[in-house]
Design an enzyme around this catalytic site. Structure first.
Site, PDB file in Angstrom:
ATOM      1  N   TYR A   1      36.283  39.474  -4.771  1.00 20.17           N
ATOM      2  CA  TYR A   1      36.298  40.925  -4.707  1.00 20.17           C
ATOM      3  C   TYR A   1      36.436  41.368  -3.252  1.00 20.17           C
ATOM      4  CZ  TYR A   1      34.866  40.380  -9.547  1.00 20.17           C
ATOM      5  OH  TYR A   1      34.814  40.011 -10.871  1.00 20.17           O
TER       6      TYR A   1
ATOM      7  N   CYS B   1      31.685  33.899 -24.120  1.00 19.68           N
ATOM      8  CA  CYS B   1      30.973  34.681 -23.102  1.00 19.68           C
ATOM      9  C   CYS B   1      31.717  34.738 -21.768  1.00 19.68           C
ATOM     10  CB  CYS B   1      29.571  34.104 -22.878  1.00 19.68           C
ATOM     11  SG  CYS B   1      29.563  32.375 -22.352  1.00 19.68           S
TER      12      CYS B   1
END
Length: 466
Positions: free
Chosen positions: A172, A350
């Site tokens: 990020y 998940c």
């Protein structure tokens, strides 16, 4: 039993009842149009707080509506309109016994779709596994992002959260600025180690200016990106030290870059706690004095205790284990370890691109996750005789549900062992979490008084109620 796990701790001036942290994990259940908090999210977080975890760090919240929002269903914290919903979420956490934190985030080049921005023009791989180019940020865009981080943190404080975490890992935006692989700039924001870390330092300073020097702030970093030419542990140690000097109250050590997201959600073929050494080295480097949080496949309380007892970290993050069993902390504290439904790190439901495409996260071992979460399995007022045929994982789970609800359960299995194909599946040493699941099923079958019949389930046998 787990004295170090359940010893109180502090991050800044925030007192936390134990050393267990629910880390930020994207659920995709915020309102798809507005990013506002939904009732479904409140249900999840209420259960985690009730389950006994010390600190809950709410999933990453986007600091603006343009470049920051990485995924559908992501929480937004880019305007004051989000404060009322966030206030309700913080209240739910605190009322149910957990300290309340939230993570603020800018997706950078990892953002799904366009526009996406980063320190340099670079072909990223987004969370869907697709390559996309991001645009190099201008000086004005950099300054705007820095300010947006600070304003987002202030909204979190106004909403009643007791801590903010800045997402500086996983490819990020802050991670990309610090990474020599993704930051190709030659101006004041790139080049040397000090210049590459400048963006993250300025973000942290902006957050501290807005929330106050005494408000706890954690920084989640990648101890290594596991990528050629990317961030290494040797660079993360001075990075953590610089963040502490700039005001960080905790360092949350994860790993991975834009191309190595499989090292975030640790799959079963990696050892438990495979990232812990990163936190340990940063903590023991001599220059980091604030609490260090470790992550990465820490599925069992015995490992969490060992990590804390040997000084490898100050707090332990357990993410997917709380998806598998929100009561993990309470059960561990009460010595009911065998009752903990273990996370098997399957990563089929998940995490990964397939889940992102569907927009639905589920759990291989917890059928209630993402399907109900409307409360506990209440006892029936009219118990019945229930026959379950086959003691594979599905049959064992069905028997567990029926017995938990108070029915009289008879489980038929023609093999001489319970578990079905899970018996063979749990044999390889690296599948220790599967072996733990098998042991859990067998323990629960005994605890709940399920009548196990080692025979084939014929119609006659069921009619006789054997």
């Amino acid at each position: 039993m787990f004295d170090h796990v359940f010893r109180p701790g502090k991050i800044g001036n925030l007192e936390i009842k134990n050393r267990l942290v629910k880390p930020a994990q994207h659920l995709g259940t915020a309102n798809y149009k507005t990013g506002f908090i939904t009732e479904k999210q409140l249900d999840y977080y209420r259960n985690w707080a009730k389950g006994g975890v010390g600190l809950v760090i709410v999933e990453m919240a986007a600091i603006d509506y343009v470049g920051a929002a990485e995924l559908p269903g992501m929480i937004m914290i880019g305007s004051d309109e989000t404060i009322p919903g966030l206030t309700g979420l913080a209240k739910v956490l605190k009322e149910n016994g957990a300290s309340a934190g939230i993570q603020v985030c800018h997706g950078g080049g990892c953002k799904l779709g366009q526009p996406s921005f980063g320190p340099s023009k670079f072909p990223y791989v987004n969370i869907m596994g697709m390559k996309q180019d991001c645009e190099e940020m201008t000086e004005a865009q950099i300054e705007e992002a820095i300010q947006n981080y600070g304003q987002a943190a202030l909204r979190a404080k106004k909403a009643g959260f007791e801590m903010v975490e800045i997402h500086m890992a996983h490819g990020y935006l802050p991670d990309a600025f610090y990474s020599p692989k993704y930051n190709l700039r030659t101006d004041q924001w790139g080049g040397s180690l000090e210049k590459r870390m400048r963006f993250s330092i300025e973000v942290l300073k902006s957050v501290k200016r807005n929330v106050g020097s005494d408000f706890p702030v954690s920084c989640r970093i990648s101890g290594t990106e596991w990528e050629e030419g990317g961030i290494t542990l040797a660079e993360s140690i001075p990075f953590a030290q610089a963040l502490e000097k700039a005001g960080a109250d905790a360092i949350n050590v994860s790993s991975a870059g834009a191309f190595t997201h499989y090292r975030i959600i640790i799959p079963i073929y990696y050892p438990r706690g495979t990232n812990v050494f990163l936190a340990e080295d940063i903590r023991r480097s001599g220059g980091t004095k604030v609490p260090v949080i470790c992550n990465g496949g820490i599925t069992v309380p015995e490992l969490a205790e060992e990590i804390l007892a040997t000084g490898k970290a100050d707090f332990v993050a357990i993410g997917r284990p709380l998806w598998a069993d929100p009561e993990w902390p309470n059960k561990a504290r009460e010595g009911r370890v065998n009752e903990i439904r273990p996370c098997v790190r399957q990563n089929i439901s998940c995490g990964g691109a397939a889940v992102m495409k569907s927009g639905v996260f589920t759990c291989s071992v917890n059928p209630e996750f993402q399907t109900k979460y409307e409360g506990t399995l209440d006892k029936t007022t009219s118990p019945k005789n229930v026959a379950v045929i086959g003691a594979g994982p599905g049959g064992l789970q069905a028997a567990w549900v029926a017995a938990t609800k108070g029915h009289k359960v008879t489980l038929y299995e023609k093999r001489d062992v319970l578990g079905g194909n899970l018996v063979e599946d749990a044999v390889p040493a690296f599948r220790a979490d599967k072996a733990r699941l098998l042991s859990h099923f067998r323990h629960e079958t005994k605890r709940l008084g399920v009548n196990v019949r080692p025979e084939e389930a014929t119609a006659d046998a069921i009619r006789k109620g054997k």
